[in-house]
Write a protein that holds these residues in place. Structure first.
Motif, short mmCIF file in Angstrom:
data_model
loop_
_atom_site.label_atom_id
_atom_site.label_comp_id
_atom_site.label_asym_id
_atom_site.label_seq_id
_atom_site.Cartn_x
_atom_site.Cartn_y
_atom_site.Cartn_z
N ARG A 140 0.26 -1.03 -0.31
CA ARG A 140 0.01 -0.16 -0.23
C ARG A 140 0.74 1.44 0.15
N GLY A 141 2.35 0.90 0.02
CA GLY A 141 3.12 2.09 0.08
C GLY A 141 3.95 2.22 -0.56
N LYS A 142 4.93 3.42 -1.07
CA LYS A 142 5.69 4.06 -2.53
C LYS A 142 6.74 4.49 -1.49
N VAL A 143 7.98 4.90 -1.25
CA VAL A 143 8.65 5.55 -0.60
C VAL A 143 9.83 6.31 -2.62
N ILE A 144 10.12 6.81 -2.79
CA ILE A 144 10.41 7.93 -4.08
C ILE A 144 11.35 8.44 -3.51
N GLY A 145 12.64 9.52 -3.94
CA GLY A 145 13.08 10.44 -4.05
C GLY A 145 12.75 11.37 -4.73
N TRP A 146 12.97 11.95 -5.72
CA TRP A 146 11.90 12.89 -7.45
C TRP A 146 10.67 12.49 -7.50
N ALA A 147 9.64 13.62 -7.65
CA ALA A 147 8.85 13.25 -7.91
C ALA A 147 8.27 14.42 -8.71
N PRO A 148 6.75 13.66 -9.45
CA PRO A 148 6.69 14.50 -10.65
C PRO A 148 5.41 15.56 -10.12
N GLN A 149 5.30 16.08 -9.54
CA GLN A 149 3.93 16.65 -8.49
C GLN A 149 2.97 16.87 -9.12
N VAL A 150 2.73 17.77 -9.87
CA VAL A 150 1.90 18.30 -11.29
C VAL A 150 1.34 16.88 -11.07
N ASP A 151 1.92 15.82 -11.95
CA ASP A 151 0.44 14.76 -12.27
C ASP A 151 0.00 14.11 -11.02
N VAL A 152 1.35 14.41 -10.39
CA VAL A 152 0.36 12.79 -9.35
C VAL A 152 -0.65 13.90 -8.40
N LEU A 153 -0.54 15.25 -8.64
CA LEU A 153 -2.02 15.37 -8.06
C LEU A 153 -2.97 15.36 -9.21
N ALA A 154 -2.35 15.69 -10.05
CA ALA A 154 -3.63 15.06 -11.48
C ALA A 154 -4.41 13.52 -11.70
N ASN A 155 -3.71 12.52 -10.94
CA ASN A 155 -4.17 11.22 -10.60
C ASN A 155 -5.48 10.93 -10.08
N PRO A 156 -5.96 10.54 -10.58
CA PRO A 156 -7.28 10.21 -9.85
C PRO A 156 -7.08 9.50 -8.64
N ALA A 157 -5.79 9.12 -8.42
CA ALA A 157 -5.55 7.33 -7.02
C ALA A 157 -5.43 8.84 -5.77
N VAL A 158 -4.71 10.04 -6.41
CA VAL A 158 -4.54 10.56 -4.91
C VAL A 158 -5.92 11.31 -4.51
N GLY A 159 -6.24 11.30 -2.91
CA GLY A 159 -6.40 11.48 -2.28
C GLY A 159 -6.71 12.20 -1.18
N GLY A 160 -5.64 12.80 -0.49
CA GLY A 160 -5.20 13.53 0.35
C GLY A 160 -3.89 14.47 -0.28
N PHE A 161 -2.91 15.10 0.09
CA PHE A 161 -1.85 16.10 -0.42
C PHE A 161 -1.29 16.77 1.08
N PHE A 162 -0.19 15.79 1.59
CA PHE A 162 0.14 16.06 2.67
C PHE A 162 2.37 16.79 1.96
N THR A 163 2.26 18.94 2.37
CA THR A 163 3.02 19.45 1.74
C THR A 163 3.82 20.71 2.86
N HIS A 164 4.27 21.33 2.66
CA HIS A 164 5.08 21.85 2.99
C HIS A 164 4.14 23.80 3.51
N GLY A 165 3.64 23.53 2.60
CA GLY A 165 2.39 25.33 1.73
C GLY A 165 3.36 25.84 1.21
N GLY A 166 4.07 25.38 0.30
CA GLY A 166 5.36 26.48 0.07
C GLY A 166 4.40 27.01 -1.74
#
Length: 218
Positions: free
Chosen positions: A192-218
């Motif tokens: 159920r989990g995946k740990v990565i380094g670099w992330a394609p943030q925009v594409d990840v957030l556009a994916n329907p599987a994402v239901g929550g975003f934990f961020t630094h608010g920058g």
């Protein structure tokens, strides 16, 4: 400005533990000193940021990537404060193309990450990403890992180690995550989990599987 009025007296040695607050005109509640970015307490870097702020007075206007409905208080302040040029909200502007070329190593990582997300149920994954300057010490990374495991939720975690000097080196990936995170963490969360380094943030957030975003608010 607080700096020009000699009311900005914050030292590098004690600001992180300070309980003091500052009254800043464009913010509704007082701002806790301990929440200041490190650069604003650094005698080396603070003058640089102050000089950049002074440059605002030389401009005819400020284009801000926002909308009135999102930040009405700040925009109202900037519009009424005579020492700054008028703000013009022009957002939201989003960079939908990430610029990664075919065959690029990032392209391969992106395909792997998005492919994993495509296999997850809609709105089931929490995405943790703290920006290019967001890194963690080993003990902090372990605490986050423990919390993620205990929640039982699916997660995608973009994790980097803290930089020893953020002004000289950005955070980088840990050399061996098996040694940093709790023993057996990957085995217990592999479904159920995946740990990565670099992330394609925009594409990840556009994916329907994402239901929550934990961020630094920058």
């Amino acid at each position: 400005m607080l700096y020009d009025d000699n009311k900005y007296d914050i030292s590098e040695s004690d600001f992180e533990e300070s309980e003091a607050v500052m009254d800043i005109r464009c913010l509704t509640p007082p701002y806790p000193v301990k929440c200041l970015p490190y650069a604003y307490a650094s005698k080396q870097w603070l003058p640089t940021f102050v000089n950049k702020a002074r440059k605002f007075k030389e401009m005819k206007g400020i284009l801000i990537n926002t909308v009135v409905e999102l930040e009405p208080y700040a925009l109202k302040f900037l519009s009424s404060y005579c020492e700054t040029p008028p703000p013009y909200p022009v957002g939201p502007l989003l960079q939908l193309e990430n610029g990664v070329g075919v065959g690029d190593s990032k392209d391969e990582k992106q395909s792997e990450i998005l492919g994993w997300l495509d296999k997850q149920p809609n709105r089931s994954v929490v995405f943790l990403c703290f920006g290019s300057m967001g890194g963690f010490r080993e003990e902090q990374a372990r605490e986050i890992a423990i919390a993620l495991e205990r929640t039982g939720h699916r997660f995608l975690w973009s994790l980097c180690r803290a930089s020893p000097n953020i002004f000289k080196e950005f955070p980088r990936q840990f050399t061996n995550l098996e040694e940093v995170l709790p023993e057996g963490f990957f085995d217990r969360t592999k479904e159920r989990g995946k740990v990565i380094g670099w992330a394609p943030q925009v594409d990840v957030l556009a994916n329907p599987a994402v239901g929550g975003f934990f961020t630094h608010g920058g």
